[in-house]
Design an enzyme around this catalytic site. Structure first.
Site, PDB file in Angstrom:
ATOM      1  N   ARG A   1       0.823  -1.219   0.000  1.00  0.00           N
ATOM      2  CA  ARG A   1       0.000   0.000   0.000  1.00  0.00           C
ATOM      3  C   ARG A   1       0.851   1.260   0.000  1.00  0.00           C
ATOM      4  NH1 ARG A   1      -3.806  -0.503   4.923  1.00  0.00           N
ATOM      5  NH2 ARG A   1      -1.954  -1.542   5.676  1.00  0.00           N
TER       6      ARG A   1
ATOM      7  N   ASN B   1      -6.140  -2.348   1.905  1.00  0.00           N
ATOM      8  CA  ASN B   1      -6.196  -3.796   2.059  1.00  0.00           C
ATOM      9  C   ASN B   1      -7.650  -4.206   2.205  1.00  0.00           C
ATOM     10  OD1 ASN B   1      -3.444  -4.246   2.002  1.00  0.00           O
ATOM     11  ND2 ASN B   1      -3.228  -4.382   4.220  1.00  0.00           N
TER      12      ASN B   1
END
Length: 98
Positions: free
Chosen positions: A24, A42
């Site tokens: 990320r 996520n």
């Protein structure tokens, strides 16, 4: 989907070893370098999900880089779908897990 100004919005669902490896943060940094707006997060099912909004060239380049990801990631697949009416974003942000 690309609009009349050549901007594209794509929702990407990235599978593989993509959680717990800095994906990320890497994705957000790369997206900003490409001048994209949107978000990355996520998912509880193990995927990483990202909305990439920007020029068609920048989105396509980001998707290509997303296939490799950061050093410790191992991307198996990326499923994409066009977003016909994307939310407006001023930046590219990292969102909490859903």
């Amino acid at each position: 989907m690309s609009d009349e100004m050549g901007r594209l919005s794509v929702l990407a669902r990235i599978s593989g070893r993509v959680q717990g490896v800095g994906y990320r943060d890497w994705c957000a940094d790369e997206a900003r370098k490409h001048g994209l707006t949107g978000w990355v997060r996520n998912r509880k099912d193990g995927l990483v999900e990202a909305l990439f909004c920007g020029s068609q060239d920048a989105v396509e380049e980001m998707l290509e880089q997303a296939r490799s990801g950061p050093r410790w990631a191992n991307v198996d697949d990326i499923q994409t779908s066009p977003v016909l009416e994307p939310e407006e974003h001023e930046t590219f942000e990292r969102k909490p897990t859903v």
